[in-house]
Design an enzyme around this catalytic site. Structure first.
Site, PDB file in Angstrom:
ATOM      1  N   LYS A  22       0.850  -1.211   0.000  1.00 32.79           N
ATOM      2  CA  LYS A  22       0.000   0.000   0.000  1.00 32.79           C
ATOM      3  C   LYS A  22       0.878   1.249   0.000  1.00 32.79           C
ATOM      4  O   LYS A  22       0.661   2.171  -0.781  1.00 32.79           O
ATOM      5  CB  LYS A  22      -0.894   0.020   1.229  1.00 32.79           C
ATOM      6  CG  LYS A  22      -1.508   1.386   1.534  1.00 32.79           C
ATOM      7  CD  LYS A  22      -2.402   1.409   2.745  1.00 32.79           C
ATOM      8  CE  LYS A  22      -1.704   1.774   4.001  1.00 32.79           C
ATOM      9  NZ  LYS A  22      -1.457   3.195   4.240  1.00 32.79           N
ATOM     10  N   ASN A  23       1.905   1.272   0.875  1.00 30.96           N
ATOM     11  CA  ASN A  23       2.682   2.505   1.029  1.00 30.96           C
ATOM     12  C   ASN A  23       3.662   2.752  -0.107  1.00 30.96           C
ATOM     13  O   ASN A  23       4.288   3.804  -0.166  1.00 30.96           O
ATOM     14  CB  ASN A  23       3.356   2.529   2.397  1.00 30.96           C
ATOM     15  CG  ASN A  23       2.307   2.681   3.498  1.00 30.96           C
ATOM     16  OD1 ASN A  23       1.155   3.006   3.205  1.00 30.96           O
ATOM     17  ND2 ASN A  23       2.690   2.396   4.730  1.00 30.96           N
ATOM     18  N   CYS A 116      -5.096   8.461   8.814  1.00 30.45           N
ATOM     19  CA  CYS A 116      -5.360   7.957  10.162  1.00 30.45           C
ATOM     20  C   CYS A 116      -5.049   9.004  11.234  1.00 30.45           C
ATOM     21  O   CYS A 116      -4.089   9.760  11.126  1.00 30.45           O
ATOM     22  CB  CYS A 116      -4.481   6.736  10.437  1.00 30.45           C
ATOM     23  SG  CYS A 116      -4.976   5.322   9.469  1.00 30.45           S
ATOM     24  N   ARG A 121       0.345  15.140  12.823  1.00 31.90           N
ATOM     25  CA  ARG A 121       1.095  14.655  11.656  1.00 31.90           C
ATOM     26  C   ARG A 121       1.457  15.854  10.785  1.00 31.90           C
ATOM     27  O   ARG A 121       0.887  16.111   9.763  1.00 31.90           O
ATOM     28  CB  ARG A 121       0.282  13.618  10.878  1.00 31.90           C
ATOM     29  CG  ARG A 121      -0.029  12.379  11.707  1.00 31.90           C
ATOM     30  CD  ARG A 121      -0.765  11.335  10.926  1.00 31.90           C
ATOM     31  NE  ARG A 121       0.137  10.552  10.087  1.00 31.90           N
ATOM     32  CZ  ARG A 121      -0.293   9.551   9.298  1.00 31.90           C
ATOM     33  NH1 ARG A 121      -1.585   9.295   9.217  1.00 31.90           N
ATOM     34  NH2 ARG A 121       0.567   8.849   8.564  1.00 31.90           N
ATOM     35  N   ASP A 304       3.865   0.669  12.270  1.00 30.23           N
ATOM     36  CA  ASP A 304       2.595   0.154  11.740  1.00 30.23           C
ATOM     37  C   ASP A 304       2.244  -1.220  12.313  1.00 30.23           C
ATOM     38  O   ASP A 304       1.126  -1.702  12.131  1.00 30.23           O
ATOM     39  CB  ASP A 304       2.646   0.060  10.210  1.00 30.23           C
ATOM     40  CG  ASP A 304       2.791   1.437   9.593  1.00 30.23           C
ATOM     41  OD1 ASP A 304       3.173   1.523   8.418  1.00 30.23           O
ATOM     42  OD2 ASP A 304       2.549   2.433  10.311  1.00 30.23           O
ATOM     43  N   ARG A 396      -8.805   0.145   3.962  1.00 31.77           N
ATOM     44  CA  ARG A 396      -7.861   1.039   3.287  1.00 31.77           C
ATOM     45  C   ARG A 396      -6.518   0.341   3.066  1.00 31.77           C
ATOM     46  O   ARG A 396      -5.761   0.713   2.182  1.00 31.77           O
ATOM     47  CB  ARG A 396      -7.644   2.304   4.134  1.00 31.77           C
ATOM     48  CG  ARG A 396      -8.798   3.273   4.104  1.00 31.77           C
ATOM     49  CD  ARG A 396      -8.388   4.571   4.757  1.00 31.77           C
ATOM     50  NE  ARG A 396      -7.087   4.958   4.277  1.00 31.77           N
ATOM     51  CZ  ARG A 396      -6.130   5.450   5.067  1.00 31.77           C
ATOM     52  NH1 ARG A 396      -6.349   5.594   6.354  1.00 31.77           N
ATOM     53  NH2 ARG A 396      -4.963   5.796   4.569  1.00 31.77           N
TER      54      ARG A 396
HETATM   55  C1  EPZ Z   1       4.358   6.838   6.336  1.00 33.35           C
HETATM   56  O1  EPZ Z   1       3.624   7.916   6.856  1.00 33.35           O
HETATM   57  C2  EPZ Z   1       3.367   5.688   6.235  1.00 33.35           C
HETATM   58  N1  EPZ Z   1       2.258   6.086   5.371  1.00 33.35           N
HETATM   59  C3  EPZ Z   1       2.814   5.350   7.617  1.00 33.35           C
HETATM   60  O2  EPZ Z   1       1.975   4.213   7.475  1.00 33.35           O
HETATM   61  C4  EPZ Z   1       3.977   5.003   8.526  1.00 33.35           C
HETATM   62  O3  EPZ Z   1       3.474   4.761   9.826  1.00 33.35           O
HETATM   63  C5  EPZ Z   1       4.965   6.173   8.562  1.00 33.35           C
HETATM   64  O4  EPZ Z   1       5.412   6.458   7.216  1.00 33.35           O
HETATM   65  C6  EPZ Z   1       6.178   5.905   9.430  1.00 33.35           C
HETATM   66  O5  EPZ Z   1       6.869   4.838   8.956  1.00 33.35           O
HETATM   67  C7  EPZ Z   1       2.455   6.058   4.035  1.00 33.35           C
HETATM   68  O6  EPZ Z   1       3.525   5.696   3.557  1.00 33.35           O
HETATM   69  C8  EPZ Z   1       1.291   6.480   3.184  1.00 33.35           C
HETATM   70  P1  EPZ Z   1       6.598   9.984   8.358  1.00 33.35           P
HETATM   71  P2  EPZ Z   1       4.276   9.405   6.821  1.00 33.35           P
HETATM   72  O7  EPZ Z   1       6.724  11.237   7.578  1.00 33.35           O
HETATM   73  O8  EPZ Z   1       5.161   9.535   5.645  1.00 33.35           O
HETATM   74  C9  EPZ Z   1       6.916  13.270  11.758  1.00 33.35           C
HETATM   75  C10 EPZ Z   1       0.006   2.957   7.667  1.00 33.35           C
HETATM   76  O9  EPZ Z   1      -0.533   2.475   8.669  1.00 33.35           O
HETATM   77  N2  EPZ Z   1       6.902  14.247  10.673  1.00 33.35           N
HETATM   78  O10 EPZ Z   1       7.641   8.904   8.173  1.00 33.35           O
HETATM   79  O11 EPZ Z   1       3.191  10.376   7.030  1.00 33.35           O
HETATM   80  C11 EPZ Z   1       5.615  12.515  11.878  1.00 33.35           C
HETATM   81  O12 EPZ Z   1       4.691  13.243  12.677  1.00 33.35           O
HETATM   82  C12 EPZ Z   1       0.555   4.361   7.717  1.00 33.35           C
HETATM   83  O13 EPZ Z   1       0.196   2.358   6.577  1.00 33.35           O
HETATM   84  C13 EPZ Z   1       7.126  15.585  10.967  1.00 33.35           C
HETATM   85  O14 EPZ Z   1       7.316  15.957  12.113  1.00 33.35           O
HETATM   86  O15 EPZ Z   1       5.171   9.350   8.142  1.00 33.35           O
HETATM   87  C14 EPZ Z   1       6.051  11.226  12.547  1.00 33.35           C
HETATM   88  O16 EPZ Z   1       6.149  11.438  13.944  1.00 33.35           O
HETATM   89  C15 EPZ Z   1       0.246   5.048   9.038  1.00 33.35           C
HETATM   90  N3  EPZ Z   1       7.126  16.485   9.947  1.00 33.35           N
HETATM   91  C16 EPZ Z   1       7.449  10.996  11.972  1.00 33.35           C
HETATM   92  O17 EPZ Z   1       7.874  12.256  11.454  1.00 33.35           O
HETATM   93  C17 EPZ Z   1       6.927  16.106   8.643  1.00 33.35           C
HETATM   94  O18 EPZ Z   1       6.955  16.980   7.747  1.00 33.35           O
HETATM   95  C18 EPZ Z   1       7.480   9.989  10.834  1.00 33.35           C
HETATM   96  O19 EPZ Z   1       6.495  10.369   9.898  1.00 33.35           O
HETATM   97  C19 EPZ Z   1       6.712  14.733   8.366  1.00 33.35           C
HETATM   98  C20 EPZ Z   1       6.710  13.824   9.392  1.00 33.35           C
END
Ligand code: EPZ
Length: 428
Positions: A22-23, A116, A121, A304, A396
């Site tokens: 999915k991701n 989610c 986020r 996840d 989803r």
């Molecule tokens: C991706 O989300 C995945 N989603 C998430 O999977 C996964 O949990 C996450 O990566 C972490 O591995 C998709 O790929 C569509 P991040 P993403 O940017 O990219 C902070 C699922 O269940 N952050 O790696 O949104 C953020 O708040 C989903 O399949 C900032 O602070 O996650 C988090 O604490 C849920 N500023 C950390 O970084 C930013 O600009 C990691 O987030 C971006 C992120």
């Protein structure tokens, strides 16, 4: 609202084929827009986020052919200056349109994403990356307006390891002038998958999968064909379900290397895990050890799967502590697990599990995708009936959930809105 009715207590057994990731899918689809020609993506998972993305691209004027696990995307007919809102709120990954449209047209006007509820986020790192490449970024009442006269390569250090920001900057930099270096980049396999597609389109990206990614801008990107990698989170979910139900399940179409942290943790708990080239066999055991789990960016234990493994750890006598170092509020499944008799409390970023209580069937609600997976696992373990509401979250991210569980011997059935998913067969 659709529900899953689970009559648990049966050990899962047999073979399950894992779908495309999915991701990856939700990043590959917008990435395809960068090509000056049709891109074919194969092994797409048949899940709602993919369907929504196909609709969004069609609305934007792209040519999209989509059937089963196959999609052909041609972004050439798209109108550059268009505003996108509404549907983009249905998924978090719609934010990849920022990078893809910025990279293709030098501008993007797309609403902030949904997804989610895992606590805050932010998207500050995405914005920092676009600005470093020379774009002006404005948030006009929830509509992100991103414009650049010319995108120029830059050195960008990500303060936090972010999957989304890493991919989005890669998309925007692919056709920028000069070289972009992303430091402290995320290393997830899905990032490598996107870089593979872009390089097949003619991009010049090196280092994907490491914490330093170099992107040398190119003039043109051409159409190509790409097969998505297997979904390591779906695979991990079925591994945990097999362990929790003390079953014997072989997962096919997996890349064991992508699941190393999950395999190691399950073995620490006492689960028998056997790896082959593209399959993994999981055999449950009667007794499990209470362990601690700490999530971290890939190749660490994935956030996840912290919710699903919490369901498993309710079976291990003793105290287990599951700490989520990525999301501060990814614990909305705990209240629901407690309704099933689990003894768990949340302390800061940790769930403290007092394992060994027998779980009881109950009416529970999925609040997000992986919380739903955790509750589904708890229902499969528990003798008696569990009613899992909020199935739209689970759909989803898990293709043909009822069909796959049913083929593993689970007694599950979907009730609610008329059965619409062509793949799913209801259990008797
Ligand atoms: C991706 O989300 C995945 N989603 C998430 O999977 C996964 O949990 C996450 O990566 C972490 O591995 C998709 O790929 C569509 P991040 P993403 O940017 O990219 C902070 C699922 O269940 N952050 O790696 O949104 C953020 O708040 C989903 O399949 C900032 O602070 O996650 C988090 O604490 C849920 N500023 C950390 O970084 C930013 O600009 C990691 O987030 C971006 C992120």
């Amino acid at each position: 609202m659709e529900k899953l009715i689970i009559n648990g207590g049966n050990p899962l057994h047999g073979t399950v084929t894992i779908s495309g990731a999915k991701n990856s899918a939700v990043a590959l689809i917008p990435a395809a827009l960068l090509a000056d020609g049709p891109v074919v993506i194969e092994n797409l998972p048949n899940i709602q986020d993919v369907g929504i993305y196909a609709e969004i691209l069609k609305e934007m004027g792209a040519d999209v052919l989509f059937e089963d696990d196959w999609m052909e995307i041609d972004g050439r007919p798209m109108n550059p200056a268009q505003k996108l809102n509404g549907k983009v709120k249905k998924l978090r990954a719609s934010y990849y349109l920022w990078g893809a449209l910025l990279g293709k047209f030098g501008e993007a006007q797309v609403g902030l994403p949904g997804g989610c509820d895992l606590g805050p986020r932010p998207v500050d790192l995405h914005i920092k990356g676009f600005q470093a490449l020379g774009a002006k970024v404005e948030n006009q009442k929830g509509m992100m307006v991103i414009k650049a006269k010319k995108l120029k390569g830059a050195r960008i250090y990500l303060d936090l390891v972010s999957v989304g920001a890493t991919i989005n900057i890669m998309l925007a930099a692919t056709k920028a002038e000069g070289t972009t270096i992303i430091e402290n980049a995320a290393r997830e396999p899905e990032i490598v998958d996107v870089a593979t597609l872009l390089n097949n389109m003619g991009a010049n990206i090196k280092g994907a999968g490491t914490d330093v990614i170099r992107i040398k801008g190119v003039e043109k990107l051409r159409g190509c064909r790409h097969t998505i990698i297997p979904d390591r989170i779906e695979a991990g979910t079925y591994m945990i379900a097999a362990a929790a139900t003390r079953g014997d399940v072989t997962l096919e179409n997996v890349i064991p290397k992508h699941l190393e942290s999950v395999t190691a943790k399950l073995r620490e708990i006492g689960v028998d895990v056997e790896e082959a080239d593209d399959s993994i066999r999981v055999r449950g055991q009667e007794k499990y050890r209470a362990v601690d789990v700490k999530t971290s960016p890939y190749p660490g234990f994935p956030t996840d799967l912290q919710q699903p493994i919490t369901a498993l750890l309710t079976l291990a006598k003793g105290t287990s502590i599951v700490t989520d170092n990525i999301y501060s509020a990814r614990f909305r499944h705990i209240d629901e697990l407690r309704r099933m008799g689990a003894a768990i409390k949340v302390e800061g970023r940790s769930a403290v599990i007092d394992g060994g209580n027998k779980l009881l069937g109950a009416k529970v609600v999925a609040t997000d995708l992986r919380a739903g997976a955790a509750l589904m696992i708890a229902g499969l373990v528990t003798a008696g009936e569990t009613e899992l509401d909020g199935l739209e979250h689970v759909d989803r991210g898990y293709e043909n959930l009822v069909g796959k569980l049913h083929s593993l011997g689970a007694e599950v059935r979907r009730v609610g809105r008329a059965q619409t998913d062509k793949n799913e067969t209801n259990a008797s």
